[in-house]
Design an enzyme around this catalytic site. Structure first.
Site, mmCIF file in Angstrom:
data_model
loop_
_atom_site.group_PDB
_atom_site.id
_atom_site.type_symbol
_atom_site.label_atom_id
_atom_site.label_comp_id
_atom_site.label_asym_id
_atom_site.label_seq_id
_atom_site.Cartn_x
_atom_site.Cartn_y
_atom_site.Cartn_z
ATOM 1 N NE ARG A 94 -19.604 2.271 5.997
ATOM 2 C CZ ARG A 94 -18.395 2.098 5.481
ATOM 3 N NH1 ARG A 94 -18.132 1.038 4.734
ATOM 4 N NH2 ARG A 94 -17.443 2.975 5.696
ATOM 5 C CG HIS B 70 -5.860 3.616 7.944
ATOM 6 N ND1 HIS B 70 -5.620 4.164 6.722
ATOM 7 C CD2 HIS B 70 -4.687 3.050 8.344
ATOM 8 C CE1 HIS B 70 -4.357 3.930 6.379
ATOM 9 N NE2 HIS B 70 -3.785 3.258 7.348
ATOM 10 N N GLY C 147 -9.057 -0.984 5.271
ATOM 11 C CA GLY C 147 -8.939 -0.163 6.467
ATOM 12 C C GLY C 147 -7.488 0.105 6.839
HETATM 13 C C1 MV4 Z 1 -2.855 4.383 -1.055
HETATM 14 C C2 MV4 Z 1 -2.061 5.454 -0.603
HETATM 15 C C3 MV4 Z 1 -1.118 5.960 -1.473
HETATM 16 N N1 MV4 Z 1 -0.955 5.418 -2.697
HETATM 17 N N2 MV4 Z 1 -2.666 3.883 -2.284
HETATM 18 C C4 MV4 Z 1 -5.147 3.544 3.037
HETATM 19 C C5 MV4 Z 1 -6.408 2.805 3.264
HETATM 20 C C6 MV4 Z 1 -6.785 2.294 1.980
HETATM 21 N N3 MV4 Z 1 -8.094 1.945 1.810
HETATM 22 C C7 MV4 Z 1 -6.036 2.994 0.959
HETATM 23 N N4 MV4 Z 1 -5.002 3.682 1.652
HETATM 24 C C8 MV4 Z 1 -4.028 4.310 0.967
HETATM 25 N N5 MV4 Z 1 -3.820 3.836 -0.293
HETATM 26 C C9 MV4 Z 1 -1.727 4.392 -3.080
HETATM 27 N N6 MV4 Z 1 -1.557 3.868 -4.293
HETATM 28 C C10 MV4 Z 1 -2.282 5.951 0.684
HETATM 29 C C11 MV4 Z 1 -3.275 5.374 1.477
HETATM 30 C C12 MV4 Z 1 -3.448 5.969 2.788
HETATM 31 C C13 MV4 Z 1 -4.624 6.660 3.131
HETATM 32 C C14 MV4 Z 1 -5.684 6.767 2.254
HETATM 33 C C15 MV4 Z 1 -6.835 7.454 2.595
HETATM 34 C C16 MV4 Z 1 -6.922 8.074 3.828
HETATM 35 C C17 MV4 Z 1 -5.887 7.984 4.728
HETATM 36 C C18 MV4 Z 1 -4.728 7.275 4.395
HETATM 37 C C19 MV4 Z 1 -3.687 7.199 5.305
HETATM 38 C C20 MV4 Z 1 -2.558 6.497 4.975
HETATM 39 C C21 MV4 Z 1 -2.452 5.881 3.716
#
Ligand code: MV4
Length: 450
Positions: free
Chosen positions: A291, A235, A164
């Site tokens: 889910r 998020h 999250g």
């Molecule tokens: C990332 C990313 C960029 N690069 N991983 C945020 C929650 C999580 N479950 C995974 N997330 C992210 N992982 C890499 N390698 C950027 C995010 C991220 C994000 C991802 C999905 C939706 C919104 C987001 C907001 C900020 C960062």
């Protein structure tokens, strides 16, 4: 089929599950806290049981109380909805030990996908593309430095026990590594009691695209296309749509086929969502949700498949009768999550709804559990309802969305409806040209004024 289903949830999802049960002719049991005596799901269920005081940990998360409610009412299955106990493997196991069916995946799959490192490793083993990074947790700082040189900068440090959006840090250059590692480890230890961290290549401006899956636990599984959930704030998803403005039919069929095969290989049971970051035409797995999700209506509107009905059928041991060829995608759907919050500050705004007029008409669906005169209690999430709009094309869908938002009246509390009215007029949104940081950047510009 089940004799009686207990719905271990509240709000709009409890109603959504009730509706599926009614159509299947299955009697329902609502459970509720003392704060939810006047809630719609309690009124619409065949029976109801009070399971505890307002705090969720004493009511909607109270496993002994839920077991007692099953025992008293003779419910032979529990639908957990989303949130609360929906991804609690131990809860699914305990129900099984009491001969009550859990309407969801087997506990082993819930547990696997709840462990971010194990989930990523499993996904990779199943042929699902993943973000390049360390294979599992980094053993030492020396290990991390060595891996970082291979992966290259920018990279992301992630806490294995995170989720999250918690326990993540972007590292833009080697000199930020030592401090970043120490900080992420310390934060992870404090927040989750586990300081395992792993490394990934950082994707700068990806989209969040998730694939809906459905399996019968016996090796039949299909995908139901994607939802683009890139518009998020802290998020929390705000706006979801399908199909993604970034994909074409070939790209959808390709990733869908890979994901569906993976679900057949593990004999996945129930509905699930495989989440990806999508950038430069490439999908990278981030996690899997086991889910039914808040945004599932987007998929229902474009496939005409009732996901909750299917979920109940396969949980009861029925074979999946839908085949991939039966799944046809038509038109476009957008969902807006309407929260009881100030649309600028996002401060919660619980209280009494003094006027309620939801929109209607062709292609308009409102999933909500509020009504005229209902008082939103302050103890739970702030979702008032979801507006889901369908159109033959994305542009028709957007026109219909603006019309529906204009009709929507919720008085007495503040809601995020004005945010959606603004978004539906924005050029980038109209063009489908956005990514996971777009909404926060839009809000930071102060684009929405009171
Ligand atoms: C990332 C990313 C960029 N690069 N991983 C945020 C929650 C999580 N479950 C995974 N997330 C992210 N992982 C890499 N390698 C950027 C995010 C991220 C994000 C991802 C999905 C939706 C919104 C987001 C907001 C900020 C960062």
């Amino acid at each position: 089929m089940f004799d009686k289903i207990l719905i271990a949830n509240r709000g709009e999802i409890a109603l959504r599950v009730l509706r599926a049960c009614k159509e299947l002719g299955i009697p329902t049991v609502a459970v509720h806290s003392t704060a939810d005596e006047d809630a719609m799901h309690v009124r619409l269920a065949d029976e109801s049981v009070c399971i505890g005081p307002p705090p969720a940990k004493d009511s909607y998360l109270n496993i002994p109380a839920l077991l007692a409610a099953c025992e008293i009412t003779g419910a032979d299955a529990v639908h957990p909805g989303y949130g609360f106990l929906s991804e609690n493997a131990r809860f699914a196991e305990i129900l099984g030990e009491h001969n009550v069916h859990f309407i969801g995946p087997r506990p082993e799959h819930i547990r696997l996908m709840g462990d971010k490192i194990a989930a990523k490793r499993a996904a990779q083993g199943l042929g699902i593309p993943v973000v390049p990074g360390s294979d599992g947790g980094v053993a030492s700082d020396a290990d991390a430095f060595r891996l970082a040189r291979d992966i290259g900068f920018p990279l992301m440090l992630k806490a294995a026990a995170g989720g999250g959006g918690r326990g993540m840090k972007v590292i833009r250059a080697e000199h930020e590594m030592a401090g970043g590692l120490a900080l992420t480890r310390a934060e992870a230890q404090a927040a989750f009691g586990d300081d395992t961290v792993y490394l990934e290549k950082y994707l700068e401006q990806p989209r969040h695209i998730e694939i809906q899956v459905l399996g019968d636990g016996k090796g039949r599984a299909i995908h139901l296309g994607e939802r683009d959930c890139s518009l998020q704030r802290r998020h929390q998803k705000v706006w979801e749509e399908g199909p993604s403005p970034a994909l074409n039919t070939a790209a959808r069929d390709d990733i869908g086929a890979v994901v569906a095969k993976a679900m057949r290989d593990i004999k996945y049971l129930g509905v699930g969502t495989v989440e990806f970051l999508y950038e430069d035409g490439k999908f990278s797995f981030i996690e899997m949700n086991t889910r039914i999700q808040v945004e599932h209506p987007v998929t229902e509107m474009i496939t005409d498949i009732d996901l909750v009905v299917e979920q109940i059928r396969v949980a009861a041991g029925n074979d999946l009768t839908l085949t991939q060829d039966n799944v046809k995608f038509h038109g476009h759907a957008i969902e807006c999550r309407i929260n009881a919050e100030n649309p600028v500050s996002f401060r919660p705004s619980p209280g009494k709804i003094v006027h309620y007029h939801p929109p209607g008409g062709l292609g308009v669906r409102v999933d909500s559990a509020v009504y005229h005169g209902y008082a939103i209690p302050p103890f739970y999430d702030s979702l008032v309802g979801k507006l889901i709009v369908h159109g033959k094309t994305r542009s028709e869908c957007l026109m219909r969305l603006r019309r529906a938002l204009d009709e929507f009246v919720v008085d007495g509390i503040e809601t995020t409806i004005p945010l959606f009215r603004a978004l539906a007029q924005e050029k980038d949104i109209i063009d489908g040209d956005y990514h996971i940081h777009w909404l926060e950047e839009f809000l930071a510009r102060g684009a929405l004024k009171e």
